[in-house]
Write an enzyme that holds these catalytic residues in place. Structure first.
Site, short mmCIF file in Angstrom:
data_model
loop_
_atom_site.label_atom_id
_atom_site.label_comp_id
_atom_site.label_asym_id
_atom_site.label_seq_id
_atom_site.Cartn_x
_atom_site.Cartn_y
_atom_site.Cartn_z
N GLU A 173 0.83 -1.22 0.00
CA GLU A 173 0.00 0.00 0.00
C GLU A 173 0.86 1.26 0.00
O GLU A 173 0.69 2.15 0.84
CB GLU A 173 -0.95 0.00 1.20
CG GLU A 173 -1.99 -1.09 1.12
CD GLU A 173 -3.04 -1.00 2.23
OE1 GLU A 173 -2.80 -0.34 3.24
OE2 GLU A 173 -4.11 -1.61 2.07
N GLU A 370 -5.55 -8.54 -0.62
CA GLU A 370 -6.24 -8.26 0.64
C GLU A 370 -7.68 -7.89 0.37
O GLU A 370 -7.96 -7.02 -0.47
CB GLU A 370 -5.62 -7.05 1.37
CG GLU A 370 -4.34 -7.33 2.09
CD GLU A 370 -3.82 -6.13 2.87
OE1 GLU A 370 -4.64 -5.33 3.37
OE2 GLU A 370 -2.60 -6.00 2.95
P1 P53 Z 1 -6.92 -2.74 9.83
C1 P53 Z 1 -6.30 1.91 4.64
C2 P53 Z 1 -7.16 1.54 3.61
C3 P53 Z 1 -7.19 0.23 3.21
C4 P53 Z 1 -6.36 -0.71 3.82
O1 P53 Z 1 -6.66 -2.74 8.27
C5 P53 Z 1 -5.49 -0.36 4.81
C6 P53 Z 1 -5.47 0.97 5.21
C7 P53 Z 1 -4.57 1.40 6.28
O2 P53 Z 1 -5.30 1.46 7.48
O3 P53 Z 1 -4.56 -1.19 5.37
C8 P53 Z 1 -4.50 -2.58 5.05
O4 P53 Z 1 -6.05 -3.80 10.39
C9 P53 Z 1 -3.14 -3.11 5.42
C10 P53 Z 1 -3.14 -4.20 6.47
C11 P53 Z 1 -4.26 -3.95 7.43
C12 P53 Z 1 -5.56 -4.09 6.65
O5 P53 Z 1 -5.63 -3.15 5.60
O6 P53 Z 1 -6.55 -1.39 10.26
O7 P53 Z 1 -2.40 -3.57 4.30
O8 P53 Z 1 -1.86 -4.26 7.07
O9 P53 Z 1 -4.26 -4.77 8.55
C13 P53 Z 1 -6.77 -3.91 7.53
O10 P53 Z 1 -8.36 -3.03 10.00
#
Ligand code: P53
Length: 471
Positions: A173, A370
């Site tokens: 990201e 993801e």
């Molecule tokens: P958590 C922003 C927008 C989309 C994905 O996030 C993001 C973010 C940053 O917050 O992060 C990704 O655990 C990231 C992972 C993360 C996952 O989304 O805050 O690549 O490391 O855990 C989910 O709910």
């Protein structure tokens, strides 16, 4: 769906491994971050504070539980598993010449265990990851020297693991730092802690440039070490909608999309898009971008595009049709969508839209590395009835299938984020869970660390065994 479609799950080293001082590992960025919540941001401490709780220090102790966890992934039928390499396990301070062998052995063992279980490892080189010493001593990616340190790390990993790992990504990201007013986003993307009064935006674009050079170098090194390697970028894909059909809304959303996705242009096409060049000029940034850098970028185009997909954004235009974008202040709610408990809009159609846009623009294979649903789970009698997670995943997989089967988009794989419960990146909480597997670990650090299968565990097993037919 293609028979070799890569169904699987994803995590990142610091969100699962724990063992933060074992095996010769140095401190990394996540080790310095306290726990927060939806309303209070995580605090970055420059020293380990004995009174502060750091959720990543133990995380879910994957470092010691990985065999048990991989056996569960195997039971679900994972074809692949995405994780990252903790840079500070390999180079504890980041600027050493020789790597830490104990750290390298850990990943040898991890990848061997996956392969033994018929699961292909997919690896991100830097998932919000760097030794904290690089941040303190060099100022993180604001410093050109980071390119060399990253290159050493990358070469070490690729030489060591190229026979075990075929799919790689450079920076997770990389485009989150577009939100330059978020301390957390810039710290985790680039290891930068701002001083009072600094020009944040300029610093972020300079750091981004160095990362893009480093990313292009990584691609070239990978292809030189082993031409069969596939190395991708990784973009947080949040499609940006205009609030209405007002032309000013449309233009505003276009400007925001430029700022959020130019990284993908550079990484796939090897050139800076015109709008970024004029933007840097207009802002008087005077960035350190050399001809040699541009040559490296040209010769380091990625083989595929990795994306995360969780949500879409909405923007309203201004009366003066200003295309600048400040993500911390400019976004507005989408009245057509509901949100998760953490305020992330749920938008399965947005995934189909995003996949089509990427296909239209770049004509490269896309890997959804993801996607997932973070919510509170209730463990009852050794299981969790997580129907809302199943519903979320079903809608998104259906949307992906429509993009593939109806629209002809080339998607090569799909990995569920946080396939085993892990520390939330943005809040540091355990209770924001994504897993198909529940881990008995609480926000305050208590819990037995035992693993339990949720309903979604069995559901995803059937999705994979039917190759996406039985949703
Ligand atoms: P958590 C922003 C927008 C989309 C994905 O996030 C993001 C973010 C940053 O917050 O992060 C990704 O655990 C990231 C992972 C993360 C996952 O989304 O805050 O690549 O490391 O855990 C989910 O709910």
């Amino acid at each position: 769906m293609n028979q070799d479609f890569l169904w699987g799950g994803a995590v990142a080293a610091h969100q699962v491994e724990g063992a933060y001082r074992e095996g010769g590992k140095g401190l990394n960025l996540a080790d310095m971050m306290s726990a927060g919540s939806v309303n209070s941001p995580r605090i970055i401490t420059r020293k380990i504070d004995a009174h502060c709780y750091y959720p990543n220090h133990e995380a879910i102790d994957f470092y010691h539980h990985y065999k048990e966890d991989i056996a569960l992934f195997h039971e679900i039928g994972f074809k692949c598993f995405r994780t990252s390499i903790s840079w500070a396990r390999i180079f504890p301070k980041g600027d050493e010449k020789t790597p830490n062998e104990e750290g390298l052995i850990f990943y040898d063992n991890l990848f061997d265990e996956l392969l033994k279980n018929g699961i292909q490892p997919i690896v991100t080189l830097s998932h919000f990851e760097m030794p904290f010493a690089l941040c303190e001593k060099y100022g993180g990616w604001r410093n050109r020297k980071l390119i060399t340190f990253f290159e050493n790390f990358v070469r070490t990993c690729l030489e060591r693991y190229h026979e075990k790992v075929k799919y790689w990504m450079t920076f997770n990201e990389i485009n989150n730092q577009t939100n330059y007013n978020s301390d957390g986003a810039v710290f985790t993307n680039s290891g930068i802690i701002f001083e009072e009064g600094e020009d944040r935006e300029r610093i972020v674009y300079q750091a981004s440039h160095y990362e893009l050079v480093a990313s292009a170098k990584a691609v070239a090194i990978a292809h030189q070490i082993d031409p069969s390697l596939k190395i991708g970028c990784m973009i947080a894909m949040t499609p940006i909608y205009p609030y209405s059909c007002a032309p000013s809304d449309m233009l505003k959303s276009l400007g925001a999309a430029h700022k959020r996705f130019w990284y993908m242009d550079v990484q796939t096409r090897g050139v800076y898009p015109a709008y970024m060049k004029t933007f840097f000029k207009r802002k008087d940034f005077h960035l350190d971008i050399t001809d040699e850098d541009l040559e490296i970028i040209k010769n380091g185009c990625v083989d595929y595009i990795g994306i995360s997909y969780y949500m879409s954004f909405v923007l309203k235009g201004d009366s003066d049709v200003n295309l600048d974008y400040d993500e911390s202040n400019d976004l507005c709610d989408n009245p057509y969508l509901s949100s998760t408990k953490w305020g992330w809009p749920i938008d399965p159609d947005g995934l189909r839209y995003a996949l089509n846009r990427i296909e239209d623009l770049y004509h490269l294979p896309i890997f959804i590395v993801e996607n997932g649903f973070g919510t509170v789970d209730l463990l009852e009698n050794g299981t969790v009835h997580d129907q809302s997670r199943i519903d979320y995943l079903r809608m998104h997989i259906q949307s992906m299938k429509d993009a593939i089967e109806i629209d002809g988009v080339n998607v090569i794989g799909y990995t569920i984020w946080g396939c085993i419960d892990c520390v939330s990146f943005s809040t540091g909480e355990m209770k924001k869970r994504y897993g198909l597997i529940y881990v008995d670990k609480n926000n305050d650090g208590t819990g037995s660390l035992r693993r339990f299968k949720k309903d979604s565990f069995y559901w995803y097993k059937q999705v994979i065994s039917s190759n996406g037919e039985d949703l």
